[in-house]
Each structure stands twice: as C-alpha cells, then as structure tokens.
Design a protein around this motif. Structure first.
Motif, PDB file in Angstrom:
ATOM      1  N   LEU A   1      28.533  44.041  50.494  1.00  0.00           N
ATOM      2  CA  LEU A   1      29.098  44.990  49.771  1.00  0.00           C
ATOM      3  C   LEU A   1      30.450  44.314  49.362  1.00  0.00           C
ATOM      4  N   GLY A   2      31.231  43.852  51.349  1.00  0.00           N
ATOM      5  CA  GLY A   2      32.754  43.156  50.769  1.00  0.00           C
ATOM      6  C   GLY A   2      32.497  41.704  49.946  1.00  0.00           C
ATOM      7  N   LYS A   3      31.219  40.658  50.065  1.00  0.00           N
ATOM      8  CA  LYS A   3      31.531  39.954  48.497  1.00  0.00           C
ATOM      9  C   LYS A   3      31.120  41.009  47.073  1.00  0.00           C
ATOM     10  N   VAL A   4      30.716  41.577  46.741  1.00  0.00           N
ATOM     11  CA  VAL A   4      30.802  42.545  45.545  1.00  0.00           C
ATOM     12  C   VAL A   4      32.236  42.612  45.244  1.00  0.00           C
ATOM     13  N   LEU A   5      33.374  43.472  46.008  1.00  0.00           N
ATOM     14  CA  LEU A   5      33.944  44.052  45.962  1.00  0.00           C
ATOM     15  C   LEU A   5      35.203  43.114  46.011  1.00  0.00           C
ATOM     16  N   ILE A   6      35.380  41.801  46.604  1.00  0.00           N
ATOM     17  CA  ILE A   6      36.096  40.645  46.642  1.00  0.00           C
ATOM     18  C   ILE A   6      36.084  39.992  45.556  1.00  0.00           C
ATOM     19  N   SER A   7      34.375  40.166  44.971  1.00  0.00           N
ATOM     20  CA  SER A   7      34.183  39.430  43.766  1.00  0.00           C
ATOM     21  C   SER A   7      34.663  39.691  42.440  1.00  0.00           C
ATOM     22  N   GLY A   8      34.623  41.380  42.259  1.00  0.00           N
ATOM     23  CA  GLY A   8      35.213  41.812  41.334  1.00  0.00           C
ATOM     24  C   GLY A   8      36.706  41.456  41.737  1.00  0.00           C
ATOM     25  N   TYR A   9      37.744  42.061  42.594  1.00  0.00           N
ATOM     26  CA  TYR A   9      38.959  41.883  42.623  1.00  0.00           C
ATOM     27  C   TYR A   9      39.160  40.427  42.176  1.00  0.00           C
ATOM     28  N   LEU A  10      38.274  39.328  42.200  1.00  0.00           N
ATOM     29  CA  LEU A  10      39.332  38.277  42.310  1.00  0.00           C
ATOM     30  C   LEU A  10      38.713  38.710  40.646  1.00  0.00           C
ATOM     31  N   ALA A  11      38.243  38.691  39.580  1.00  0.00           N
ATOM     32  CA  ALA A  11      38.107  38.666  38.689  1.00  0.00           C
ATOM     33  C   ALA A  11      38.306  39.368  37.665  1.00  0.00           C
ATOM     34  N   ASN A  12      39.641  40.352  38.424  1.00  0.00           N
ATOM     35  CA  ASN A  12      40.230  40.716  37.561  1.00  0.00           C
ATOM     36  C   ASN A  12      41.507  39.924  37.106  1.00  0.00           C
ATOM     37  N   ALA A  13      41.595  38.745  37.760  1.00  0.00           N
ATOM     38  CA  ALA A  13      42.429  37.936  37.587  1.00  0.00           C
ATOM     39  C   ALA A  13      42.259  36.985  37.055  1.00  0.00           C
ATOM     40  N   GLY A  14      40.876  37.025  37.007  1.00  0.00           N
ATOM     41  CA  GLY A  14      40.435  35.168  36.456  1.00  0.00           C
ATOM     42  C   GLY A  14      40.272  34.178  37.674  1.00  0.00           C
ATOM     43  N   LEU A  15      39.461  34.612  38.251  1.00  0.00           N
ATOM     44  CA  LEU A  15      39.409  33.854  39.592  1.00  0.00           C
ATOM     45  C   LEU A  15      37.901  34.506  40.310  1.00  0.00           C
ATOM     46  N   GLY A  16      37.218  33.303  41.340  1.00  0.00           N
ATOM     47  CA  GLY A  16      36.556  33.727  41.569  1.00  0.00           C
ATOM     48  C   GLY A  16      35.980  33.262  43.203  1.00  0.00           C
ATOM     49  N   PHE A  17      35.332  33.043  43.838  1.00  0.00           N
ATOM     50  CA  PHE A  17      35.774  32.994  45.086  1.00  0.00           C
ATOM     51  C   PHE A  17      36.088  31.086  45.414  1.00  0.00           C
ATOM     52  N   GLU A  18      34.995  30.460  43.958  1.00  0.00           N
ATOM     53  CA  GLU A  18      35.719  28.920  44.008  1.00  0.00           C
ATOM     54  C   GLU A  18      36.433  28.685  44.314  1.00  0.00           C
TER      55      GLU A  18
ATOM     56  N   ALA B   1      45.603  45.793  34.786  1.00  0.00           N
ATOM     57  CA  ALA B   1      44.722  47.113  33.508  1.00  0.00           C
ATOM     58  C   ALA B   1      44.264  46.831  32.078  1.00  0.00           C
ATOM     59  N   SER B   2      44.687  46.015  32.186  1.00  0.00           N
ATOM     60  CA  SER B   2      43.907  45.324  29.749  1.00  0.00           C
ATOM     61  C   SER B   2      42.018  46.135  30.260  1.00  0.00           C
ATOM     62  N   PRO B   3      42.277  46.479  28.735  1.00  0.00           N
ATOM     63  CA  PRO B   3      40.677  45.586  29.000  1.00  0.00           C
ATOM     64  C   PRO B   3      39.683  45.362  29.877  1.00  0.00           C
ATOM     65  N   ALA B   4      40.415  44.695  28.991  1.00  0.00           N
ATOM     66  CA  ALA B   4      38.764  42.864  29.526  1.00  0.00           C
ATOM     67  C   ALA B   4      39.541  42.927  31.011  1.00  0.00           C
ATOM     68  N   ALA B   5      40.164  43.082  32.108  1.00  0.00           N
ATOM     69  CA  ALA B   5      40.551  42.788  33.046  1.00  0.00           C
ATOM     70  C   ALA B   5      39.373  44.003  34.008  1.00  0.00           C
ATOM     71  N   VAL B   6      39.458  44.902  33.308  1.00  0.00           N
ATOM     72  CA  VAL B   6      39.117  45.810  33.686  1.00  0.00           C
ATOM     73  C   VAL B   6      37.162  45.440  33.359  1.00  0.00           C
ATOM     74  N   ALA B   7      36.633  45.577  32.018  1.00  0.00           N
ATOM     75  CA  ALA B   7      35.569  45.522  32.402  1.00  0.00           C
ATOM     76  C   ALA B   7      34.821  44.260  33.185  1.00  0.00           C
ATOM     77  N   ALA B   8      36.007  42.940  33.761  1.00  0.00           N
ATOM     78  CA  ALA B   8      35.639  42.063  34.444  1.00  0.00           C
ATOM     79  C   ALA B   8      35.426  42.372  36.085  1.00  0.00           C
ATOM     80  N   VAL B   9      35.940  43.343  36.273  1.00  0.00           N
ATOM     81  CA  VAL B   9      35.748  43.751  37.738  1.00  0.00           C
ATOM     82  C   VAL B   9      34.193  45.088  37.355  1.00  0.00           C
TER      83      VAL B   9
END
Length: 313
Positions: A139-156, A207-215
């Motif tokens: 779950l930790g990897k899933v959550l942080i993946s979602g958090y980063l996606a909100n900013a257009g980022l990934g673990f890489e 909180a923009s729709p696109a950023a929330v959808a990414a999460v």
C-alpha cells in the motif's frame, strides 16, 4: 451464604474467562494500529467478545488469512480493500470472502516534511529522497505513486530510499534519511516528529480535476478536500488540500452472524469510548457505519444497522 457467593463468583469468572476470542488483523504501527486498538478495546469491554489485535506488516499479509478464516477480522482503507478483494496491485490472488462490517472514519492523509524544509509542494519532490519499495506493505508504494502523480511525477523522478514497510518509513523520516513520510491527521507519530524534528507540515494536493484523476488511477475511491488548522490537526498550519478516503472494518464471510452483530453493535453503541481512544476517531459517525463503499456487507452487520434505522439500501 458464603458458599453461595463463592459459587456465584466462580460462575461469573468462568463466564468472562470463556468469552469467545476473535482476532483482528492490523499493522504493526501507525494510524491503522491506533484504530485497531480502539476497536479491540470497545468490543472486548462492551461487545461480549474478546478481540485481540494481530499486528503484521500490512493488509496484504493478513487479508489472505482473513479470507481463509484463520483470522476473523481485518482493517484497512477502502481503496486497499478493493484491491484485496479483486486480487490486484497489492496482492496476487483475489480474496472473495471478505465482507464489510463497518465504515469507520474518513482518512485525511498525505506526505509530511519538516516544517523548515525548503520543499513547499509535491512538485518540489523531484530529485528528493522519497521512501520506496514497501515489499512488506505494498500500500505504501500505491499511495506514494498516487501522491506523486498528483504533481505529474513518478518514483523515477525521485531518489528512492527502499523501506520494507511503514515502521521503517517512519523511522527513516525521523532520522532524516528521507525528505517525506506518509502521514494521517491524528496519528501518534505526528506529535513525536513535532518534538524530534521541530515541527512538520503536510504538502498540499492539487485539487484540479486532472490532478485528482491522476491520484485516483492509483488510489480509487479517494478525493481531495481542504483541511483547516485546528485542535489535533498537527502539520496543518494553513488551509491545506489533503487526500481523503474511508477506512473500513471487514470480516470473513463465514463468521457467524451473531459474532459480527456483536462487533457492529459495540461500535454503534459506544461512539464516546472510540473517540476517547484516539483523535483518529474525531469524525466517527454511527449514521455512516453501513455506508455503501462498493463491497458487500456481512448479514450480521446488516441486521444491526437495519434494527437501528441506519441501513439505507
């Protein structure tokens, strides 16, 4: 008379000693463990059962045990529960015999940094040391993946610091081996970090729709809501957008209706005791115990909620 009283006392003692024991799968530390401790105490004190927590690294470990009936109950957030039932992302096999007992509380979560950190937003995590891996608690990897996606980022885009599960992540942040840690409003570690690190603060979500959808591609059934500063909201010094999803108590489908009913009734009838056990219970609402979260409820819980007029389906 003395002998009669002695016999009565012995009967009462035996009755308490032989109360049915049920297990509750939970995490080893963190906010989930805090919730579980409160539930186990209320059920044991008020429910006519002895509920004992069984801490493990994460729900991916104890969900299969609940699905098989080796442990009666488990606890997790709702996005995690959907993955557990479907056998996706955090587990390799489906767990079709998991049933809802109760929707517990909304979970306000995100990433915290030191209060004096130069990191001001999720976008600033590019190139920063971020906890990764989580083989013991996917779950930790899933959550942080979602958090980063909100900013257009990934673990890489980050410097990945491998941790096995949440306890090590908490320690790594305290030791400043990582710049951030997953945290939840009300969790005990926040006050520990306040003291050890001179204060912490949550990073706000877009909180923009696109950023929330990414999460939501990583964390289904979640949404973004503003949290204001207030008592118990450690890490929130200004109005901050945070990720929110529900937490849930669940059970093996074959557990007897009367056992599940005792647990549901104990939760419904003792909100004060739950709220006194931890700030995490601040928004506990008995009217929402039977809330539809897309997972089938156990009939023992349904009967309790129907009898109390809170089953709306």
């Amino acid at each position: 008379m003395t002998r009669i009283l002695a016999v009565v006392a012995a009967i009462l003692l035996c009755g308490g000693a032989f109360a049915q024991v049920v297990g509750l799968g939970t995490t080893q530390a963190g906010a989930t463990n805090q919730l579980s401790t409160g539930i186990a105490k209320v059920v044991s004190d008020k429910g006519g059962l002895q509920m004992r927590t069984q801490p493990m690294a994460g729900a991916a470990q104890y969900a299969p045990l609940v699905n098989r009936g080796d442990i009666e109950f488990g606890i997790s957030n709702v996005p995690e529960l959907h993955y557990l039932v479907a056998g996706q992302v955090i587990v390799e096999r489906a767990n079709p015999d998991l049933r809802m007992v109760a929707r517990l509380v909304p979970w306000y979560n995100g990433l915290v940094v030191k209060k004096d950190s130069p990191i001001k937003s999720l976008k600033d995590l590019k190139g920063q040391p971020v906890p990764a891996g989580f083989p013991g608690n996917p779950l930790g990897k899933v959550l942080i993946s979602g958090y980063l996606a909100n900013a257009g980022l990934g673990f890489e885009d980050t410097r990945q610091v491998l941790v096995p599960a949440f306890p090590r992540m908490f320690d790594a942040f305290k030791q400043q081996q990582t710049a951030v840690s997953i945290a939840t409003i009300g969790m005990a570690q926040l006050r520990e970090w306040e003291s050890a690190l001179g204060g912490v603060r949550f990073l706000a979500f877009d909180a923009s729709p696109a950023a929330v959808a990414a999460v939501k591609r990583f964390v289904p059934h979640s949404y973004v809501a503003e949290v204001k500063p207030g008592p118990g909201n450690v890490g929130v010094d200004t109005p901050t957008n945070m990720l929110v999803y529900d937490y849930a108590l669940w059970v093996n489908a074959k557990v007897a209706d009367d056992v599940v009913a005792k647990v549901a009734q104990a939760l419904h009838d003792n909100p004060g005791e739950l709220k006194a056990s931890s700030p995490l219970w601040a928004e506990f609402d008995i009217a929402q115990l039977g809330r539809d979260v897309g997972i089938q409820y156990h009939p023992g819980a349904v009967k309790v909620y129907q009898a109390r007029g809170i089953w709306k389906r």
